[in-house]
Design a protein around this motif. Structure first.
Motif, PDB file in Angstrom:
ATOM      1  N   GLY A  27       0.790  -1.219   0.000  1.00  0.00           N
ATOM      2  CA  GLY A  27       0.000   0.000   0.000  1.00  0.00           C
ATOM      3  C   GLY A  27       0.823   1.271   0.000  1.00  0.00           C
ATOM      4  N   ASP A  28       2.125   1.166  -0.257  1.00  0.00           N
ATOM      5  CA  ASP A  28       3.007   2.333  -0.259  1.00  0.00           C
ATOM      6  C   ASP A  28       3.200   2.932  -1.641  1.00  0.00           C
ATOM      7  OD1 ASP A  28       3.407   2.244   2.486  1.00  0.00           O
ATOM      8  OD2 ASP A  28       5.044   0.807   2.300  1.00  0.00           O
ATOM      9  N   ALA A  29       2.645   2.303  -2.691  1.00  0.00           N
ATOM     10  CA  ALA A  29       2.757   2.810  -4.056  1.00  0.00           C
ATOM     11  C   ALA A  29       1.436   2.557  -4.777  1.00  0.00           C
ATOM     12  CB  ALA A  29       3.902   2.124  -4.798  1.00  0.00           C
ATOM     13  N   LYS A  35       3.499   5.386  -8.366  1.00  0.00           N
ATOM     14  CA  LYS A  35       3.865   6.625  -7.686  1.00  0.00           C
ATOM     15  C   LYS A  35       3.847   6.403  -6.175  1.00  0.00           C
ATOM     16  CE  LYS A  35       1.099  10.220  -8.110  1.00  0.00           C
ATOM     17  NZ  LYS A  35       0.459  11.495  -8.466  1.00  0.00           N
ATOM     18  N   LYS A  36       4.929   6.864  -5.503  1.00  0.00           N
ATOM     19  CA  LYS A  36       5.044   6.680  -4.058  1.00  0.00           C
ATOM     20  C   LYS A  36       4.788   7.963  -3.266  1.00  0.00           C
ATOM     21  CE  LYS A  36       8.497   3.076  -4.559  1.00  0.00           C
ATOM     22  NZ  LYS A  36       9.866   2.686  -4.264  1.00  0.00           N
ATOM     23  N   ILE A  42      -6.389   6.497  -1.918  1.00  0.00           N
ATOM     24  CA  ILE A  42      -7.714   6.017  -2.327  1.00  0.00           C
ATOM     25  C   ILE A  42      -7.684   4.496  -2.414  1.00  0.00           C
ATOM     26  CG2 ILE A  42      -9.481   6.103  -4.118  1.00  0.00           C
ATOM     27  CD1 ILE A  42      -8.344   8.895  -4.807  1.00  0.00           C
ATOM     28  N   ARG A  43      -8.497   3.870  -1.572  1.00  0.00           N
ATOM     29  CA  ARG A  43      -8.557   2.406  -1.573  1.00  0.00           C
ATOM     30  C   ARG A  43      -9.241   1.955  -2.855  1.00  0.00           C
ATOM     31  NH1 ARG A  43     -10.286  -1.773   3.114  1.00  0.00           N
ATOM     32  NH2 ARG A  43     -10.326  -3.555   1.730  1.00  0.00           N
ATOM     33  N   ALA A  52      -5.363  -4.281   1.765  1.00  0.00           N
ATOM     34  CA  ALA A  52      -5.868  -3.175   0.949  1.00  0.00           C
ATOM     35  C   ALA A  52      -4.830  -2.692  -0.051  1.00  0.00           C
ATOM     36  CB  ALA A  52      -6.287  -2.025   1.851  1.00  0.00           C
ATOM     37  N   LEU A  53      -5.305  -2.311  -1.234  1.00  0.00           N
ATOM     38  CA  LEU A  53      -4.461  -1.711  -2.265  1.00  0.00           C
ATOM     39  C   LEU A  53      -4.957  -0.298  -2.521  1.00  0.00           C
ATOM     40  CD1 LEU A  53      -4.218  -4.670  -4.764  1.00  0.00           C
ATOM     41  CD2 LEU A  53      -2.459  -3.875  -3.194  1.00  0.00           C
ATOM     42  N   PHE A  54      -4.017   0.604  -2.835  1.00  0.00           N
ATOM     43  CA  PHE A  54      -4.347   2.011  -2.983  1.00  0.00           C
ATOM     44  C   PHE A  54      -3.886   2.547  -4.328  1.00  0.00           C
ATOM     45  CE2 PHE A  54      -4.052   1.043   1.470  1.00  0.00           C
ATOM     46  CZ  PHE A  54      -5.158   1.670   2.004  1.00  0.00           C
ATOM     47  N   ALA A  55      -4.528   3.648  -4.751  1.00  0.00           N
ATOM     48  CA  ALA A  55      -4.163   4.311  -6.000  1.00  0.00           C
ATOM     49  C   ALA A  55      -4.124   5.815  -5.771  1.00  0.00           C
ATOM     50  CB  ALA A  55      -5.165   3.977  -7.096  1.00  0.00           C
ATOM     51  N   CYS A  56      -3.360   6.494  -6.608  1.00  0.00           N
ATOM     52  CA  CYS A  56      -3.330   7.953  -6.563  1.00  0.00           C
ATOM     53  C   CYS A  56      -4.646   8.469  -7.153  1.00  0.00           C
ATOM     54  CB  CYS A  56      -2.115   8.487  -7.319  1.00  0.00           C
ATOM     55  SG  CYS A  56      -2.089   8.088  -9.062  1.00  0.00           S
ATOM     56  N   PRO A  57      -5.009   9.725  -6.898  1.00  0.00           N
ATOM     57  CA  PRO A  57      -6.302  10.238  -7.380  1.00  0.00           C
ATOM     58  C   PRO A  57      -6.488  10.140  -8.890  1.00  0.00           C
ATOM     59  CG  PRO A  57      -5.363  11.743  -5.779  1.00  0.00           C
ATOM     60  CD  PRO A  57      -4.318  10.694  -6.051  1.00  0.00           C
TER      61      PRO A  57
END
Length: 81
Positions: A27-29, A35-36, A42-43, A52-57
């Motif tokens: 979840g750090d990128a 992008k870090k 945003i989950r 959980a996995l996240f993304a930039c806007p």
């Protein structure tokens, strides 16, 4: 990829961890563009182990498009009888 309901009524995608880097899995990128910074918030989905996995806007907007915006009503004359 499978879809299951999550908070807010949106679907969470289940990602295959094999194609992701360690920082993406933690979840750090961003899961799309790597992008870090700033850290993605945003989950966007999860791994099979429920991490959980996240993304930039910017990437989240592309992945989480509202399906209703692509629906167009048929003209009345084209409706089936």
């Amino acid at each position: 990829m499978s879809r299951r309901p999550t908070r807010g009524g949106q679907d969470a995608m289940t990602f295959d961890p094999e194609g992701l880097t360690r920082t993406q899995r933690e979840g750090d990128a961003c899961v799309v563009c790597h992008k870090k910074w700033p850290r993605p918030r945003i989950r966007i989905g999860r791994l099979p182990d429920e991490a959980a996995l996240f993304a930039c806007p910017e990437c989240a907007d592309a992945l989480l498009q509202d399906p209703r915006e692509n629906v167009r009503p048929l003209p009345r004359r084209a409706a089936f009888f």
